[in-house]
Design a protein around this motif. Structure first.
Motif, PDB file in Angstrom:
ATOM      1  N   ARG A 158      16.381   9.319  -8.474  1.00 21.24           N
ATOM      2  CA  ARG A 158      16.313   9.400  -9.927  1.00 21.24           C
ATOM      3  C   ARG A 158      14.876   9.197 -10.366  1.00 21.24           C
ATOM      4  N   PRO A 159      14.468   9.817 -11.456  1.00 15.69           N
ATOM      5  CA  PRO A 159      13.124   9.571 -11.951  1.00 15.69           C
ATOM      6  C   PRO A 159      13.006   8.170 -12.501  1.00 15.69           C
ATOM      7  N   GLY A 160      11.832   7.587 -12.373  1.00 15.06           N
ATOM      8  CA  GLY A 160      11.616   6.259 -12.894  1.00 15.06           C
ATOM      9  C   GLY A 160      10.676   5.493 -11.998  1.00 15.06           C
ATOM     10  N   PRO A 161      10.323   4.308 -12.380  1.00 20.21           N
ATOM     11  CA  PRO A 161       9.350   3.533 -11.630  1.00 20.21           C
ATOM     12  C   PRO A 161       9.967   2.805 -10.456  1.00 20.21           C
ATOM     13  N   VAL A 162       9.124   2.197  -9.670  1.00 20.45           N
ATOM     14  CA  VAL A 162       9.568   1.404  -8.554  1.00 20.45           C
ATOM     15  C   VAL A 162      10.202   0.132  -9.082  1.00 20.45           C
ATOM     16  N   THR A 163      11.258  -0.321  -8.422  1.00 21.68           N
ATOM     17  CA  THR A 163      11.867  -1.573  -8.831  1.00 21.68           C
ATOM     18  C   THR A 163      10.932  -2.715  -8.483  1.00 21.68           C
ATOM     19  N   ALA A 164      10.659  -3.562  -9.443  1.00 25.51           N
ATOM     20  CA  ALA A 164       9.726  -4.662  -9.218  1.00 25.51           C
ATOM     21  C   ALA A 164      10.308  -5.651  -8.223  1.00 25.51           C
ATOM     22  N   ARG A 165       9.490  -6.083  -7.303  1.00 23.24           N
ATOM     23  CA  ARG A 165       9.914  -7.057  -6.312  1.00 23.24           C
ATOM     24  C   ARG A 165       8.893  -8.181  -6.282  1.00 23.24           C
ATOM     25  N   PRO A 166       9.352  -9.412  -6.116  1.00 27.70           N
ATOM     26  CA  PRO A 166       8.385 -10.507  -6.013  1.00 27.70           C
ATOM     27  C   PRO A 166       7.576 -10.383  -4.750  1.00 27.70           C
ATOM     28  N   ARG A 167       6.360 -10.808  -4.817  1.00 30.81           N
ATOM     29  CA  ARG A 167       5.470 -10.738  -3.665  1.00 30.81           C
ATOM     30  C   ARG A 167       5.490 -12.089  -2.960  1.00 30.81           C
ATOM     31  N   HIS A 168       5.859 -12.051  -1.705  1.00 27.17           N
ATOM     32  CA  HIS A 168       5.923 -13.295  -0.955  1.00 27.17           C
ATOM     33  C   HIS A 168       5.239 -13.086   0.376  1.00 27.17           C
ATOM     34  N   GLY A 169       4.093 -13.745   0.570  1.00 28.74           N
ATOM     35  CA  GLY A 169       3.462 -13.777   1.875  1.00 28.74           C
ATOM     36  C   GLY A 169       2.807 -12.481   2.263  1.00 28.74           C
ATOM     37  N   PRO A 170       2.190 -12.487   3.443  1.00 24.34           N
ATOM     38  CA  PRO A 170       1.421 -11.353   3.907  1.00 24.34           C
ATOM     39  C   PRO A 170       2.258 -10.206   4.453  1.00 24.34           C
ATOM     40  N   ASP A 171       3.618 -10.365   4.502  1.00 21.64           N
ATOM     41  CA  ASP A 171       4.446  -9.296   5.041  1.00 21.64           C
ATOM     42  C   ASP A 171       4.676  -8.202   4.024  1.00 21.64           C
ATOM     43  N   ARG A 172       4.102  -8.306   2.816  1.00 18.12           N
ATOM     44  CA  ARG A 172       4.236  -7.275   1.792  1.00 18.12           C
ATOM     45  C   ARG A 172       2.867  -6.660   1.540  1.00 18.12           C
ATOM     46  N   PRO A 173       2.413  -5.764   2.410  1.00 21.29           N
ATOM     47  CA  PRO A 173       1.058  -5.217   2.265  1.00 21.29           C
ATOM     48  C   PRO A 173       0.917  -4.370   1.005  1.00 21.29           C
ATOM     49  N   GLN A 174      -0.278  -4.267   0.503  1.00 23.17           N
ATOM     50  CA  GLN A 174      -0.567  -3.492  -0.692  1.00 23.17           C
ATOM     51  C   GLN A 174      -1.585  -2.408  -0.371  1.00 23.17           C
ATOM     52  N   VAL A 175      -1.725  -1.471  -1.312  1.00 26.15           N
ATOM     53  CA  VAL A 175      -2.748  -0.449  -1.152  1.00 26.15           C
ATOM     54  C   VAL A 175      -4.103  -1.136  -1.029  1.00 26.15           C
ATOM     55  N   PRO A 176      -4.887  -0.782  -0.019  1.00 25.67           N
ATOM     56  CA  PRO A 176      -6.182  -1.459   0.163  1.00 25.67           C
ATOM     57  C   PRO A 176      -7.028  -1.396  -1.103  1.00 25.67           C
ATOM     58  N   ARG A 177      -7.508  -2.529  -1.522  1.00 24.26           N
ATOM     59  CA  ARG A 177      -8.243  -2.629  -2.784  1.00 24.26           C
ATOM     60  C   ARG A 177      -9.506  -1.768  -2.787  1.00 24.26           C
ATOM     61  N   ARG A 178     -10.115  -1.580  -1.620  1.00 25.72           N
ATOM     62  CA  ARG A 178     -11.392  -0.873  -1.578  1.00 25.72           C
ATOM     63  C   ARG A 178     -11.258   0.606  -1.945  1.00 25.72           C
ATOM     64  N   TRP A 179     -10.020   1.152  -1.892  1.00 22.74           N
ATOM     65  CA  TRP A 179      -9.849   2.571  -2.202  1.00 22.74           C
ATOM     66  C   TRP A 179      -9.496   2.831  -3.660  1.00 22.74           C
ATOM     67  N   ILE A 180      -9.174   1.801  -4.421  1.00 18.10           N
ATOM     68  CA  ILE A 180      -8.743   1.988  -5.811  1.00 18.10           C
ATOM     69  C   ILE A 180      -9.968   2.008  -6.716  1.00 18.10           C
ATOM     70  N   ARG A 181     -10.154   3.120  -7.431  1.00 17.27           N
ATOM     71  CA  ARG A 181     -11.343   3.318  -8.273  1.00 17.27           C
ATOM     72  C   ARG A 181     -10.915   3.503  -9.739  1.00 17.27           C
TER      73      ARG A 181
END
Length: 489
Positions: free
Chosen positions: A73-96
């Motif tokens: 379905r169209p729509g955003p990602v379901t928000a999830r709490p961030r807990h610990g290093p097992d939830r990696p994120q888009v590397p900050r150095r690539w976001i402009r």
């Protein structure tokens, strides 16, 4: 996936497959809804351009550790709490992040201006300029008359308009979001003793929640993760995670269904509001759809295109072709469209592929000379190899002396005579050369006027293992000596 690689440019918008992006090297994110971030993961290693607010959301909550199929379905990602290093994120150095309303030169090829698209927090349109012309990519947007006062768009020739055509075929009118908010308020007043649950995606419709909270003087209860996001968006302080603090509650849209309404109403009379511009199936009498949409209505799209007068329109939703509705509003200045130049990275890629192909062809020709089953003499074009050999020019071979198959049985086919003398082992190992020889022969003009008699027979009687010991230069010398002897006699 609502992503696009724009032809004739180095630009990709909401498109996160580098393997399928061709020559694209500039990647843009219009907003944070899930159908526009499919494929974006922790392995991403290219500059990603977006608005400052989208950049903050990306740092905050784009979880890329869990992979799964594209959302149904169209729509955003379901928000999830961030807990610990097992939830990696888009590397900050690539976001402009790029400031909205300002023009930004990205190298020498592209200038981009980000414009508010009035869709959800952080969402933008992209105005691209370069040798390819001027392109406006709306992404998801809700048109308002205020866009006509945008300096970057006033009086601007738009060669290509990538248009959000979500509601292009829905000819029923959609009210403005302000009118839809008033409709929701009237519904709430009609149920004074009920609690109210509003079904929303994890990003979007925040303005509706704020307006209802202010209108009725109550807190809007949300989940802790949503509350964290509301603070990130710097919204008015009308949200809380404390259960029971307010009688309006915001939940994920998937929670608005028959069984949850039954459960809520056993505790307290409750109505549910579904703010959406799409048709919905109502499964409970206490579910009320409200036509609150973050996409432009059909009439708004017509007004926008009529004002902008682009030279061409490309619908973003590919299964909803809408050009026919706007043809009468397009600019008639089609002949002045700039040439779509292939971007430099793509040119270099094509040149490299061409060089690789040439190298493969040369290797195949050399392999054919040394290992193919003998089926006659084939002379390549002298224009291509004048520097390689000073051999005879204009020699042509009759087609009847060659066969297209290693198992040809035509009478008079000298290739077959030799093939029959070879063992099965040698024949099976040399068939690739036969195919190359046949293809080359079909490309040669057919004539038998200047074929010296006796040469093919003499050459074909030479054992194959002897020919393999000779280099191509020695073979050319043999051919040259033969013709000199023919001329002397």
């Amino acid at each position: 996936m609502n992503g696009t690689v724009i032809p004739g440019t180095p630009i990709a918008v909401d498109f996160w497959s580098v393997r399928r992006a061709g020559g694209a090297r500039l990647f843009f994110l219009s907003h944070m809804h899930a159908d526009h971030t499919v494929g974006l993961s922790s392995t991403w290693s290219r500059p990603l351009y977006c608005s400052p607010l989208t950049a903050r959301l990306l740092h905050h909550r784009l979880q890329v550790g869990v992979r799964g199929p594209a959302p149904s379905r169209p729509g955003p990602v379901t928000a999830r709490p961030r807990h610990g290093p097992d939830r990696p994120q888009v590397p900050r150095r690539w976001i402009r992040p790029l400031e909205v309303g300002q023009s930004h030169a990205l190298g020498e090829e592209v200038t981009v201006t980000l414009l508010d698209s009035n869709h959800c927090p952080g969402s933008v349109m992209f105005l691209f300029e370069g040798a390819f012309g001027t392109i406006l990519y709306t992404g998801d947007f809700r048109y308002t008359g205020a866009m006509q006062h945008e300096p970057a768009l006033r009086g601007r020739r738009i060669d290509r308009l990538y248009l959000d055509n979500t509601h292009c075929r829905l000819r029923q009118p959609l009210p403005s979001r302000r009118c839809a908010t008033r409709q929701a308020a009237r519904l709430i007043r009609a149920h004074p003793s009920h609690h109210v649950v509003v079904g929303v995606y994890s990003l979007g419709k925040e303005a509706l929640l704020v307006d209802l909270a202010v209108e009725f003087g109550t807190w809007v209860v949300v989940s802790p993760s949503r509350l964290e996001q509301m603070r990130l968006l710097e919204l008015p302080n009308v949200f809380t995670a404390e259960e029971g603090a307010g009688w309006i509650r915001a939940v994920d849209v998937t929670e608005i269904r028959w069984d949850t309404l039954v459960s809520w109403n056993t505790l307290h009379p409750t109505i549910a509001i579904l703010p959406t511009g799409r048709p919905v199936k109502v499964t409970h009498p206490n579910i009320y759809p409200i036509p609150y949409s973050d996409h432009s209505s059909f009439s708004e799209l017509c007004e926008f295109v009529k004002w902008l007068k682009p030279c061409s329109i490309i619908p973003i939703v590919r299964d909803n072709m809408c050009q026919v509705y706007f043809h009468k509003y397009l600019s008639s200045d089609h002949q002045a469209l700039p040439d779509l130049r292939i971007p430099k990275p793509l040119q270099e890629s094509l040149q490299q592929q061409s060089k690789t192909k040439i190298r493969r062809t040369v290797c195949q020709q050399a392999l054919f000379k040394r290992h193919s089953v003998s089926q006659g003499v084939i002379y390549e074009s002298p224009e291509k190899h004048t520097e390689e050999s000073d051999g005879p020019r204009g020699i042509k071979v009759t087609q009847q002396n060659f066969c297209e198959s290693a198992f040809c049985s035509k009478e008079g086919c000298t290739g077959c005579q030799v093939s029959k003398e070879k063992g099965k082992e040698e024949l099976s190992g040399e068939q690739s050369g036969v195919a190359i020889a046949a293809g080359a022969v079909r490309q040669l003009p057919v004539s038998d006027e200047h074929v010296p008699s006796g040469f093919a027979e003499s050459y074909l009687l030479i054992p194959l293992n002897v020919l393999k010991q000779n280099s191509s230069q020695e073979f050319d010398k043999v051919v040259e000596d033969f013709f000199r002897r023919g001329e002397a006699s």
